[in-house]
Write a protein that holds these residues in place. Structure first.
Motif, PDB file in Angstrom:
ATOM      1  N   UNK A  66      26.436  -0.137  38.486  1.00 28.42           N
ATOM      2  CA  UNK A  66      26.800   0.249  37.133  1.00 28.42           C
ATOM      3  C   UNK A  66      26.144  -0.726  36.179  1.00 28.42           C
ATOM      4  N   UNK A  67      25.424  -0.172  35.197  1.00 32.80           N
ATOM      5  CA  UNK A  67      24.740  -1.028  34.231  1.00 32.80           C
ATOM      6  C   UNK A  67      25.765  -1.502  33.218  1.00 32.80           C
ATOM      7  N   UNK A  68      25.883  -2.795  33.059  1.00 32.59           N
ATOM      8  CA  UNK A  68      26.899  -3.303  32.134  1.00 32.59           C
ATOM      9  C   UNK A  68      26.272  -4.096  30.997  1.00 32.59           C
ATOM     10  N   UNK A  84      30.720  13.349  14.041  1.00 25.63           N
ATOM     11  CA  UNK A  84      32.083  12.948  14.381  1.00 25.63           C
ATOM     12  C   UNK A  84      32.470  13.623  15.692  1.00 25.63           C
ATOM     13  N   UNK A  85      32.510  12.825  16.764  1.00 28.77           N
ATOM     14  CA  UNK A  85      32.719  13.450  18.068  1.00 28.77           C
ATOM     15  C   UNK A  85      33.614  12.605  18.960  1.00 28.77           C
ATOM     16  N   UNK A  86      34.092  13.213  20.038  1.00 31.16           N
ATOM     17  CA  UNK A  86      34.686  12.454  21.138  1.00 31.16           C
ATOM     18  C   UNK A  86      33.504  12.059  22.012  1.00 31.16           C
ATOM     19  N   UNK A  87      33.092  10.804  21.918  1.00 32.20           N
ATOM     20  CA  UNK A  87      31.836  10.433  22.572  1.00 32.20           C
ATOM     21  C   UNK A  87      32.053   9.841  23.967  1.00 32.20           C
ATOM     22  N   UNK A  88      31.415  10.465  24.932  1.00 34.71           N
ATOM     23  CA  UNK A  88      31.453   9.975  26.310  1.00 34.71           C
ATOM     24  C   UNK A  88      30.015   9.626  26.696  1.00 34.71           C
ATOM     25  N   UNK A  89      29.785   8.393  27.131  1.00 37.65           N
ATOM     26  CA  UNK A  89      28.426   7.990  27.497  1.00 37.65           C
ATOM     27  C   UNK A  89      28.357   7.718  28.997  1.00 37.65           C
ATOM     28  N   UNK A  90      27.350   8.303  29.620  1.00 38.32           N
ATOM     29  CA  UNK A  90      27.044   7.982  31.008  1.00 38.32           C
ATOM     30  C   UNK A  90      25.726   7.223  31.013  1.00 38.32           C
ATOM     31  N   UNK A  91      25.661   6.104  31.700  1.00 41.89           N
ATOM     32  CA  UNK A  91      24.392   5.387  31.823  1.00 41.89           C
ATOM     33  C   UNK A  91      23.909   5.562  33.252  1.00 41.89           C
ATOM     34  N   UNK A  92      22.718   6.080  33.390  1.00 44.57           N
ATOM     35  CA  UNK A  92      22.152   6.405  34.708  1.00 44.57           C
ATOM     36  C   UNK A  92      23.168   7.144  35.589  1.00 44.57           C
ATOM     37  N   UNK A  93      23.854   8.070  34.968  1.00 46.74           N
ATOM     38  CA  UNK A  93      24.767   8.942  35.718  1.00 46.74           C
ATOM     39  C   UNK A  93      26.177   8.421  35.891  1.00 46.74           C
ATOM     40  N   UNK A  94      26.426   7.191  35.413  1.00 52.74           N
ATOM     41  CA  UNK A  94      27.780   6.646  35.588  1.00 52.74           C
ATOM     42  C   UNK A  94      28.485   6.440  34.256  1.00 52.74           C
ATOM     43  N   UNK A  95      29.757   6.743  34.268  1.00 52.90           N
ATOM     44  CA  UNK A  95      30.574   6.608  33.070  1.00 52.90           C
ATOM     45  C   UNK A  95      30.518   5.170  32.564  1.00 52.90           C
ATOM     46  N   UNK A  96      30.238   5.011  31.277  1.00 54.27           N
ATOM     47  CA  UNK A  96      30.152   3.680  30.667  1.00 54.27           C
ATOM     48  C   UNK A  96      31.261   3.549  29.634  1.00 54.27           C
ATOM     49  N   UNK A  97      32.420   3.016  30.054  1.00 55.26           N
ATOM     50  CA  UNK A  97      33.571   2.967  29.132  1.00 55.26           C
ATOM     51  C   UNK A  97      33.292   2.126  27.884  1.00 55.26           C
ATOM     52  N   UNK A 110      42.362  16.487  28.537  1.00 55.68           N
ATOM     53  CA  UNK A 110      42.113  15.276  29.327  1.00 55.68           C
ATOM     54  C   UNK A 110      40.624  15.085  29.555  1.00 55.68           C
ATOM     55  N   UNK A 111      40.181  13.851  29.362  1.00 54.77           N
ATOM     56  CA  UNK A 111      38.822  13.477  29.757  1.00 54.77           C
ATOM     57  C   UNK A 111      38.957  12.436  30.861  1.00 54.77           C
ATOM     58  N   UNK A 112      38.278  12.624  31.969  1.00 52.22           N
ATOM     59  CA  UNK A 112      38.307  11.623  33.021  1.00 52.22           C
ATOM     60  C   UNK A 112      36.913  11.425  33.585  1.00 52.22           C
ATOM     61  N   UNK A 113      36.704  10.231  34.095  1.00 52.23           N
ATOM     62  CA  UNK A 113      35.501   9.991  34.881  1.00 52.23           C
ATOM     63  C   UNK A 113      35.771  10.580  36.267  1.00 52.23           C
ATOM     64  N   UNK A 114      34.819  11.321  36.789  1.00 51.33           N
ATOM     65  CA  UNK A 114      35.022  11.950  38.101  1.00 51.33           C
ATOM     66  C   UNK A 114      35.239  10.880  39.170  1.00 51.33           C
ATOM     67  N   UNK A 115      34.507   9.780  39.015  1.00 53.41           N
ATOM     68  CA  UNK A 115      34.593   8.682  39.974  1.00 53.41           C
ATOM     69  C   UNK A 115      36.019   8.122  40.023  1.00 53.41           C
ATOM     70  N   UNK A 116      36.588   7.914  38.843  1.00 55.10           N
ATOM     71  CA  UNK A 116      37.954   7.405  38.767  1.00 55.10           C
ATOM     72  C   UNK A 116      38.929   8.400  39.377  1.00 55.10           C
ATOM     73  N   UNK A 117      38.721   9.651  39.051  1.00 58.92           N
ATOM     74  CA  UNK A 117      39.617  10.690  39.538  1.00 58.92           C
ATOM     75  C   UNK A 117      39.562  10.795  41.070  1.00 58.92           C
ATOM     76  N   UNK A 158      29.670  10.379  40.239  1.00 61.04           N
ATOM     77  CA  UNK A 158      30.411  10.275  38.976  1.00 61.04           C
ATOM     78  C   UNK A 158      30.098  11.511  38.137  1.00 61.04           C
ATOM     79  N   UNK A 159      30.673  11.549  36.948  1.00 61.22           N
ATOM     80  CA  UNK A 159      30.495  12.687  36.068  1.00 61.22           C
ATOM     81  C   UNK A 159      31.684  12.746  35.144  1.00 61.22           C
TER      82      UNK A 159
END
Lengths: 444, 251
Positions: A66-68, A84-97, A110-117, A158-159
């Motif tokens: 995961x790129x941090x 003005x959005x609910x912004x979800x960013x994935x970096x190289x395919x992984x959720x970047x909180x 509900x919004x979830x990271x697939x990996x977390x779920x 992830x996703x």
């Protein structure tokens, strides 16, 4: 176990973490299917005009970290000011909180990271992941998954999972940003997104593919979208991958009765891209609109495959794709609409229009209707043409330079699709990007 | 202002203009009349730089510059304007955007600053009034789905905005009913000035009831065979083009 390296995609997959037995089974099955199919060749209808040679010359390996190192400031050039959005960013395919700003999420959403779920509650997504998605396309259960869907199923880690309960409504759009950042090695990211709208739910999803730098990488995204009865989803996809990237999307859409899907696909980036849009209706009076605009510049290749199945009566589908090609740009449009025997009163219209700005650009367009019912309204049309000299002369006779006149006419052609985007900010963003690319287009 | 000397031009190997001479001074309105196929529209197109015509002999200078060596946009920037017989529809190209691009291209070439959105809108609202045009026209795509009358009015509207030194009106009256003709002619008359010249190309005399020319020329087989005052137009209307052709042959 089957030797995956036999077909050149062995490096894409590593042994994934086990989350649930049913998922392990799915992954095993997918790996077996990958091994059995071999590399698609031009003898297969789905790959008739599309070569995988360039993709296979690369040795992509999956993103395993995961790129941090990125800070929100790094997104400055990527964000659309004012959106003005609910912004979800994935970096190289992984959720970047740290880069995401989901903001306040209304009740029932509900919004979830697939990996977390998958780590915490894999059974919550079992119904969606534990079924053969490709059965949608073929209408048969035992048909093997297409190669890139199988690769994604075997390899996703992830996703984004979006779930809207019955009648839930999102007023602001969800903005899903796929950001790719160059690594030392060419990497492949295989995100899997689940978009699930309950009965009567409504949402707007803006999906953007962007990159920092112009490194070589591959995206193989799969979206699994389910719309409950009367649900409405606007889905606006803007692909602006780096000029050296490879991009694949498989979008699988299921619609219940009375639901409405409005999809806009804008393709501007990547040196090689392939988009499969696969939809089916499960209930009557559903409506599916697929709009598309692609700009295939010099040495760019863009491939769109549409598989729209009317398996129940009284549904409507609209497919309207426009392309602008220049330099040695190439595009493929392979649109298929199937109307099953019982799907009476189906209404389908498909159109593909292409504007060629150079002699060396090339498009293969193949719209097909396969109709088994006798009381339907179906049509298709395709055009390949150049800018009209009379139009250019008209503009130039008003003092406008030849280059600007060309650009104005191209933007006019593209405008029909750009106008279908839901927000003015997004329309301006896309028009600006199209204009910029045309400005640097080689004239021959 | 405009001096055309011995102009000959081909279309697809066929000679259409066969030695045309014409001189237009500032502020003058010249009418060019002639039967179908006499070369009226070809002349208008050759002056404005449309592709598909080969000039084989002669010259055309505009304020001392060799017009024929210039690109169409360069001619427009010098102050030449062609009102099209068949204005072209530009689907997806917004009219306001088009007008602004045209005006600013011309202004820039003259070393003037480009107009910002506010001053541009103020300017076009003023010009719209001259042509009795509704401002909904500004939101539409250029000429797309316009009626015949709207298209012609849009041409004159562009002329009002771009303020050319020499306007060529190519059969602006064709396809217009009498009311639309009057509106268009009023627009043209409002733009007449001692500095602005016009060439009105027409098949019929009726337009000249509304736009009074200083000089009338009769074009036949690619040459101006007769020039005179506005009474020449009336005479033509009465006797028909056959009269002048016969006379031309006799001479």
């Amino acid at each position: 176990m089957t030797d995956l390296t036999a077909n050149g995609f062995g490096s894409w997959l590593v042994d994934s973490v086990s989350h649930a037995d049913w998922l392990d089974d799915q992954r095993r099955l997918s790996r077996a299917q990958i091994g059995e199919q071999g590399i698609p060749t031009s003898k297969q209808e789905d790959w008739r005009y599309t070569s995988l040679k360039g993709l296979l010359e690369q040795c992509f390996t999956p993103v395993d970290e995961t790129i941090t190192a990125l800070a929100p400031d790094d997104l400055e050039d990527i964000l659309i000011p004012g959106l003005d959005s609910h912004r979800i960013v994935l970096v190289n395919g992984r959720y970047a909180p740290d880069l995401s700003m989901p903001g306040e999420i209304p009740k029932g959403v509900r919004f979830d990271s697939l990996r977390t779920l998958l780590d915490t509650d894999p059974d919550a997504v079992r119904d969606h992941l534990n079924r053969p998605l490709s059965a949608l396309r073929a209408g048969v259960e035992d048909e093997p998954q297409p190669l890139f869907l199988a690769l994604n199923t075997a390899g996703f880690d992830d996703g984004l999972v979006v779930r809207l309960e019955r009648a839930a409504m999102l007023e602001r759009p969800i903005e899903l940003i796929h950001l790719s950042v160059g690594m030392d090695e060419p990497r492949v990211a295989q995100p899997r997104h689940l978009i699930i709208l309950g009965e009567g739910a409504q949402a707007i999803l803006i999906e953007r593919y962007v990159s920092l730098g112009d490194s070589i990488y591959c995206t193989n995204a799969v979206l699994d979208i389910s719309l409950g009865c009367d649900a409405i989803l606007r889905h606006e996809r803007i692909q602006m991958e780096s000029a050296n990237a490879f991009h694949l999307t498989g979008l699988y859409l299921n619609q219940d009765a009375g639901s409405h899907y409005q999809g806009v696909n804008i393709g501007l980036g990547a040196r090689w891209s392939r988009t499969d849009l696969v939809t089916d209706f499960r209930g009557e009076h559903a409506r599916c609109e697929l709009q598309g605009l692609y700009l295939a510049g010099d040495r760019q290749f863009m491939d769109y495959h549409l598989d729209v199945t009317h398996s129940v009566p009284r549904c409507t589908s609209r497919e309207n794709f426009k392309g602008i090609l220049y330099g040695r740009g190439r595009a493929v449009f392979d649109g298929n609409v199937v109307v099953a025997r019982h799907a009476q009163k189906s209404d389908a219209a498909m159109s593909n229009r292409n504007l060629m700005l150079s002699e060396s650009a090339e498009v293969d367009t193949k719209p097909q209707l396969d109709i088994h019912a006798d009381d339907v309204k179906c049509s298709h049309g395709t055009t390949v043409g150049q800018l009209e000299p009379e139009m250019l002369f008209y503009l130039r006779s008003r003092g406008i330079s030849a280059a600007l006149a060309r650009r104005m006419l191209c933007l006019g052609f593209a405008g029909e699709i750009i106008q279908t985007l839901s927000s003015e900010l997004l329309r301006e963003h896309v028009s600006g990007q199209v204009g910029q690319r045309l400005e640097s287009a080689p004239l021959d | 202002m405009l001096v055309v000397n011995g102009l000959k031009a081909d279309v697809g190997g066929k000679e259409i203009l066969r030695g045309l001479n014409l001189e237009v001074n500032p502020g003058e309105v010249h009418a060019i009349m002639g039967p179908n196929g006499s070369g009226k529209s070809t002349f208008a197109h050759v002056l404005s730089g449309r592709e598909g015509y080969t000039v084989t002999a002669g010259s055309a200078t505009f304020e001392g510059q060799d017009l024929l060596a210039l690109e169409p946009e360069e001619r427009a920037r010098l102050g030449l304007f062609l009102a099209f017989q068949y204005p072209v529809e530009l689907p997806g190209v917004n009219n306001t955007y088009f007008l602004k691009a045209a005006l600013n291209s011309i202004r820039k070439s003259r070393g003037e600053h480009e107009l910002d959105a506010v001053s541009f809108l103020r300017l076009i609202k003023d010009k719209l009034k001259i042509l009795h045009l509704d401002d909904s026209l500004l939101k539409r795509a250029v000429n797309a789905g316009f009626s015949g009358g709207e298209k012609k009015r849009n041409e004159i509207f562009q002329m009002a905005l771009l303020e050319p030194k020499l306007a060529i009106l190519d059969e602006t009256d064709s396809g217009l009913d009498i009311d639309a003709l009057r509106v268009v002619a009023d627009g043209v008359n409002a733009l007449r000035s001692p500095q602005r010249s016009m060439i009105v190309v027409t098949h019929y005399q009726r337009l000249l009831d509304y736009i009074q020319p200083d000089v009338v020329h009769v074009l036949s087989k690619g040459r101006i065979i007769r020039s005179g005052g506005k009474e020449l137009a009336l005479e033509l209307e009465e006797k028909g083009y056959g009269w002048i052709d016969a006379e031309g042959q006799a001479a």
